[in-house]
Design a protein around this motif. Structure first.
Motif, PDB file in Angstrom:
ATOM      1  N   SER A   1       5.154   8.440  -3.589  1.00  0.00           N
ATOM      2  CA  SER A   1       5.672   7.394  -3.040  1.00  0.00           C
ATOM      3  C   SER A   1       5.763   6.026  -3.816  1.00  0.00           C
ATOM      4  CB  SER A   1       4.815   6.999  -1.544  1.00  0.00           C
ATOM      5  OG  SER A   1       5.619   5.722  -1.062  1.00  0.00           O
ATOM      6  N   TRP A   2       4.375   5.850  -4.512  1.00  0.00           N
ATOM      7  CA  TRP A   2       4.627   4.770  -5.349  1.00  0.00           C
ATOM      8  C   TRP A   2       5.266   4.882  -6.736  1.00  0.00           C
ATOM      9  CZ3 TRP A   2       1.531   6.081 -10.113  1.00  0.00           C
ATOM     10  CH2 TRP A   2       1.448   4.683 -10.992  1.00  0.00           C
ATOM     11  N   GLN A   3       5.284   5.995  -7.275  1.00  0.00           N
ATOM     12  CA  GLN A   3       6.125   6.334  -8.466  1.00  0.00           C
ATOM     13  C   GLN A   3       7.701   6.128  -7.952  1.00  0.00           C
ATOM     14  OE1 GLN A   3       5.003   9.466 -11.327  1.00  0.00           O
ATOM     15  NE2 GLN A   3       3.662  10.001  -9.569  1.00  0.00           N
ATOM     16  N   ARG A   4       8.100   6.675  -6.799  1.00  0.00           N
ATOM     17  CA  ARG A   4       9.344   6.619  -6.291  1.00  0.00           C
ATOM     18  C   ARG A   4      10.026   5.198  -6.495  1.00  0.00           C
ATOM     19  NH1 ARG A   4       8.086  10.878  -2.596  1.00  0.00           N
ATOM     20  NH2 ARG A   4       7.923   9.111  -1.132  1.00  0.00           N
ATOM     21  N   THR A   5       9.023   4.252  -5.698  1.00  0.00           N
ATOM     22  CA  THR A   5       9.460   3.056  -5.499  1.00  0.00           C
ATOM     23  C   THR A   5       9.556   2.123  -6.869  1.00  0.00           C
ATOM     24  OG1 THR A   5       7.968   3.057  -3.388  1.00  0.00           O
ATOM     25  CG2 THR A   5       8.761   0.828  -4.375  1.00  0.00           C
ATOM     26  N   THR A   6       8.466   2.503  -7.846  1.00  0.00           N
ATOM     27  CA  THR A   6       8.475   1.971  -9.139  1.00  0.00           C
ATOM     28  C   THR A   6       9.874   2.327  -9.905  1.00  0.00           C
ATOM     29  OG1 THR A   6       6.058   1.923  -9.206  1.00  0.00           O
ATOM     30  CG2 THR A   6       7.370   1.594 -11.271  1.00  0.00           C
ATOM     31  N   LEU A   7      10.238   3.722  -9.900  1.00  0.00           N
ATOM     32  CA  LEU A   7      11.363   4.176 -10.662  1.00  0.00           C
ATOM     33  C   LEU A   7      12.636   3.391 -10.038  1.00  0.00           C
ATOM     34  CD1 LEU A   7      10.126   7.701 -11.767  1.00  0.00           C
ATOM     35  CD2 LEU A   7      10.455   5.654 -13.172  1.00  0.00           C
ATOM     36  N   PHE A   8      12.657   3.390  -8.786  1.00  0.00           N
ATOM     37  CA  PHE A   8      13.940   3.076  -8.127  1.00  0.00           C
ATOM     38  C   PHE A   8      14.249   1.587  -8.457  1.00  0.00           C
ATOM     39  CE2 PHE A   8      16.299   0.684  -5.072  1.00  0.00           C
ATOM     40  CZ  PHE A   8      17.336   1.679  -4.468  1.00  0.00           C
ATOM     41  N   LEU A   9      13.051   0.743  -8.680  1.00  0.00           N
ATOM     42  CA  LEU A   9      13.266  -0.625  -8.928  1.00  0.00           C
ATOM     43  C   LEU A   9      13.680  -0.728 -10.538  1.00  0.00           C
ATOM     44  CD1 LEU A   9      13.185  -3.578  -8.625  1.00  0.00           C
ATOM     45  CD2 LEU A   9      10.773  -3.457  -8.647  1.00  0.00           C
ATOM     46  N   TRP A  10      13.048   0.266 -11.218  1.00  0.00           N
ATOM     47  CA  TRP A  10      13.303   0.296 -12.843  1.00  0.00           C
ATOM     48  C   TRP A  10      14.882   0.978 -12.785  1.00  0.00           C
ATOM     49  CZ3 TRP A  10      11.357  -0.962 -17.283  1.00  0.00           C
ATOM     50  CH2 TRP A  10      11.923  -0.442 -18.558  1.00  0.00           C
TER      51      TRP A  10
ATOM     52  N   ALA B   1       1.051  -1.186  -0.023  1.00  0.00           N
ATOM     53  CA  ALA B   1       0.004  -0.047  -0.008  1.00  0.00           C
ATOM     54  C   ALA B   1       0.859   1.256  -0.049  1.00  0.00           C
ATOM     55  CB  ALA B   1      -0.989   0.071   1.086  1.00  0.00           C
ATOM     56  N   PHE B   2       0.466   2.399  -0.742  1.00  0.00           N
ATOM     57  CA  PHE B   2       1.299   3.466  -0.748  1.00  0.00           C
ATOM     58  C   PHE B   2       0.335   4.584  -0.263  1.00  0.00           C
ATOM     59  CE2 PHE B   2       3.119   0.529  -3.836  1.00  0.00           C
ATOM     60  CZ  PHE B   2       4.401   0.819  -3.644  1.00  0.00           C
ATOM     61  N   SER B   3       1.019   5.429   0.626  1.00  0.00           N
ATOM     62  CA  SER B   3       0.310   6.652   1.080  1.00  0.00           C
ATOM     63  C   SER B   3      -0.211   7.662  -0.019  1.00  0.00           C
ATOM     64  CB  SER B   3       1.151   7.102   2.171  1.00  0.00           C
ATOM     65  OG  SER B   3       2.216   7.922   1.677  1.00  0.00           O
TER      66      SER B   3
ATOM     67  N   TYR C   1      10.897  -6.006 -15.581  1.00  0.00           N
ATOM     68  CA  TYR C   1       9.517  -6.443 -15.505  1.00  0.00           C
ATOM     69  C   TYR C   1       8.719  -6.217 -14.373  1.00  0.00           C
ATOM     70  CZ  TYR C   1      11.274  -8.762 -19.941  1.00  0.00           C
ATOM     71  OH  TYR C   1      11.901  -9.305 -21.108  1.00  0.00           O
ATOM     72  N   ALA C   2       9.305  -6.648 -13.354  1.00  0.00           N
ATOM     73  CA  ALA C   2       8.985  -6.474 -11.990  1.00  0.00           C
ATOM     74  C   ALA C   2       8.563  -4.894 -11.668  1.00  0.00           C
ATOM     75  CB  ALA C   2       9.583  -6.971 -10.824  1.00  0.00           C
ATOM     76  N   ALA C   3       9.247  -4.157 -12.055  1.00  0.00           N
ATOM     77  CA  ALA C   3       8.735  -2.563 -12.099  1.00  0.00           C
ATOM     78  C   ALA C   3       7.475  -2.446 -12.725  1.00  0.00           C
ATOM     79  CB  ALA C   3      10.060  -1.706 -12.210  1.00  0.00           C
ATOM     80  N   ILE C   4       7.481  -2.757 -13.796  1.00  0.00           N
ATOM     81  CA  ILE C   4       6.239  -2.419 -14.706  1.00  0.00           C
ATOM     82  C   ILE C   4       5.103  -3.186 -14.036  1.00  0.00           C
ATOM     83  CG2 ILE C   4       5.238  -3.047 -16.948  1.00  0.00           C
ATOM     84  CD1 ILE C   4       7.772  -2.822 -18.327  1.00  0.00           C
ATOM     85  N   ALA C   5       5.361  -4.336 -13.545  1.00  0.00           N
ATOM     86  CA  ALA C   5       4.095  -4.980 -12.802  1.00  0.00           C
ATOM     87  C   ALA C   5       3.641  -4.286 -11.513  1.00  0.00           C
ATOM     88  CB  ALA C   5       4.436  -6.490 -12.340  1.00  0.00           C
ATOM     89  N   LEU C   6       4.676  -3.648 -10.703  1.00  0.00           N
ATOM     90  CA  LEU C   6       4.449  -2.743  -9.721  1.00  0.00           C
ATOM     91  C   LEU C   6       3.549  -1.421  -9.924  1.00  0.00           C
ATOM     92  CD1 LEU C   6       4.869  -2.204  -6.676  1.00  0.00           C
ATOM     93  CD2 LEU C   6       7.051  -1.260  -7.189  1.00  0.00           C
ATOM     94  N   SER C   7       3.995  -1.066 -11.379  1.00  0.00           N
ATOM     95  CA  SER C   7       3.129   0.118 -11.604  1.00  0.00           C
ATOM     96  C   SER C   7       1.651  -0.073 -12.054  1.00  0.00           C
ATOM     97  CB  SER C   7       3.823   0.643 -12.979  1.00  0.00           C
ATOM     98  OG  SER C   7       3.509   0.082 -14.278  1.00  0.00           O
ATOM     99  N   GLY C   8       1.280  -1.240 -12.201  1.00  0.00           N
ATOM    100  CA  GLY C   8       0.034  -1.518 -12.290  1.00  0.00           C
ATOM    101  C   GLY C   8      -0.799  -2.245 -11.262  1.00  0.00           C
TER     102      GLY C   8
END
Length: 215
Positions: free
Chosen positions: A37-46, A31-33, A56-63
């Motif tokens: 926060s969600w974008q930072r996490t996704t882009l960090f992984l990417w 869950a993201f507040s 691929y996991a970063a793209i999955a996280l984005s959705g």
């Protein structure tokens, strides 16, 4: 896998169903507040991925479901970064169809302007995104937007744009075969043979020019 995808990043060797299961399990309770926060996490992984599956996991996280409320035009810069820096069909097609496409359907006015702009971009992958983002939209497909996004690349010699044009038209032909047949006939001298063949693959009565080009 790395050789097939011509990937600079190595692979762990996890197949698509296995990776999907891992992501579904690991992301289920996330869950993201807020959207940032969600974008930072996704882009960090990417950005920090050392293996292709991590991207691929970063793209999955984005959705993930927890981010559904954040899927608005405001997050388009994140998807643009993934498209431009990913610069290959496995990344781009997933983002174009499953991320950009739904945002377009939920906010047509703003997104249509952006997709028309992307269709004229110097970046080939943004052009491809604008062309295929409506694949899967069915009756919600904006035909005028589709044609507008095809137009700047209709005479391109780039394989990935030619293929995208044919793919997008073939999908549109599922519901509007006569219209696509007319479009292909009107543009037979401008469309590549590849685009024509792809567009008319499932038409019962393809235009004569398209039939000849497939022989």
């Amino acid at each position: 896998m790395q050789q097939y995808m011509r990937s600079a990043l190595p692979y762990h060797g996890v197949n698509a169903p296995g990776l999907e299961a891992i992501c579904r399990h690991r992301f289920a309770e996330l869950a993201f507040s807020n959207a940032a926060s969600w974008q930072r996490t996704t882009l960090f992984l990417w950005r920090h991925a050392r293996f292709r599956e991590e991207r691929y996991a970063a793209i999955a996280l984005s959705g993930i479901r927890a981010a559904r409320a954040y899927q608005t035009p405001a997050v388009l810069p994140m998807y643009e970064e993934i498209i431009v820096t990913g610069a290959w069909w496995d990344y781009v097609d997933s983002v174009a169809i499953h991320r950009v496409g739904p945002i377009l359907r939920s906010d047509r006015t703003r997104m249509a302007r952006t997709m028309r702009s992307w269709s004229r971009s110097e970046d080939m992958w943004k052009r491809r995104t604008s062309i295929i983002c409506q694949v899967g939209s069915g009756v919600a497909t904006d035909q005028a937007l589709l044609y507008d996004c095809i137009e700047p690349s209709i005479e391109s010699r780039e394989f990935f744009l030619r293929k995208a044009i044919g793919w997008a038209l073939r999908q549109h032909a599922r519901l509007h075969p006569d219209e696509v047949a007319r479009y292909v006939a009107r543009n037979e001298k401008r469309l590549s043979g590849l685009s024509r063949r792809e567009a008319t693959r499932h038409l019962k009565h393809p235009p004569a020019a398209a039939t000849r080009s497939s022989r």
